[in-house]
Design an enzyme around this catalytic site. Sequence first.
Site: not given
Length: 393
Positions: A19, A84, A86
Amino acid sequence: MTSLRRALAVIKNYFQHREFSFTLKDDIYIRYQSFNNQSELEKEMQKMNPYKIDIGAVYSHRPNQHNTVKLGAFQAQEKELVFDIDMTDYDDVRRCCSSADICSKCWTLMTMAIRIIDRALKEDFGFKHRLWVYSGRRGVHCWVCDESVRKLSSAVRSAVVEYLSLVKGGQDVKKKVHLSEKIHPFVRKSINIIKKYFEQYALVDQDILENKESWDKILALVPETVRDELQQGFQRHSNSLQRWENLKNIINKYQKNNKNDKCGPWLEWEIMLQYCFPRLDINVSKGINHLLKSPFSVHPKTGRISVPIDLQKVDQFDPFTVPTISSICHELDVISTKEEKEKGAESDIKPRTRDYKKTSLAPFVKVFEQFLENLDKSRKGELLKKSDLQKDF
């Protein structure tokens, strides 16, 4: 035999079942995109001109046909384990910037995060193929691409992230790190990494004990029995370095004299971890169908390119010198003009170098190509093993 066929079929259809999602102008988000080949993807990118491209899982069917598949049959089957990190998640402990802003003083948090998480992924879990990528603005992503890792269930992914998480609790929780007396080797090794950066990062650059407002946040993390003495000691000293030494001395004294569990033998470490330890977004890592921004994307706010980070040069990585889309376009224009002049001067036809390899993007592309080369060697090795096993059978 069936399992080998299935493995080869997955490799054959891997790209077609992957995808992609595009974010277009005005935040129009298009999921479940899939393509037959690289050329088809390139054409669609040129046609749609997406602001952002995300990569998702490999599904049981082609994602662009998900509406035609029987309900419940369309399932995410494989996906890299991703992380991830951040900078906004550190806003309660960094003093130089907040929100989306970053500077060289707080970027050290990302350096420590990469070093701590990468060491654990490599040594504690044995994961070999790890690609670290700058997000283009205020954080970093990690893609773990080992074949066995791509097949992990959501529950196992959650367990890996849980193992790598020490800072827990929302904005209302003051003390976010609690260590027991039996310290796990992962914690010890993480502390050893933090120690290399702590003085310069926390005590000089962030100046975490600069004034009463800042040191009160640290006093909130220690038992009440030592707060008064620390408060007096902090007032007598003139900078964060001296105050931190004072804190260590007082904590050691209390431990020796009182053997007091409340003071905890690892209090100093708990503070260091709360201020420096990586803060992971668990939801990004545990979901097999979660999408993450593609490497080499252009960040729409900064124009910076999401470049791979060379693990041999983590300490030297500077987000402010990363190529931007504007700088790359300028470099290509200069190269084009120079080549036009050289064409007139030389009649010999020379093999053409790919344009991006002549720009400041070249070293980052090299890191990526080396990563892919190692991944490809590993994949071919696995296929040969399976083939040999089949012969033995």
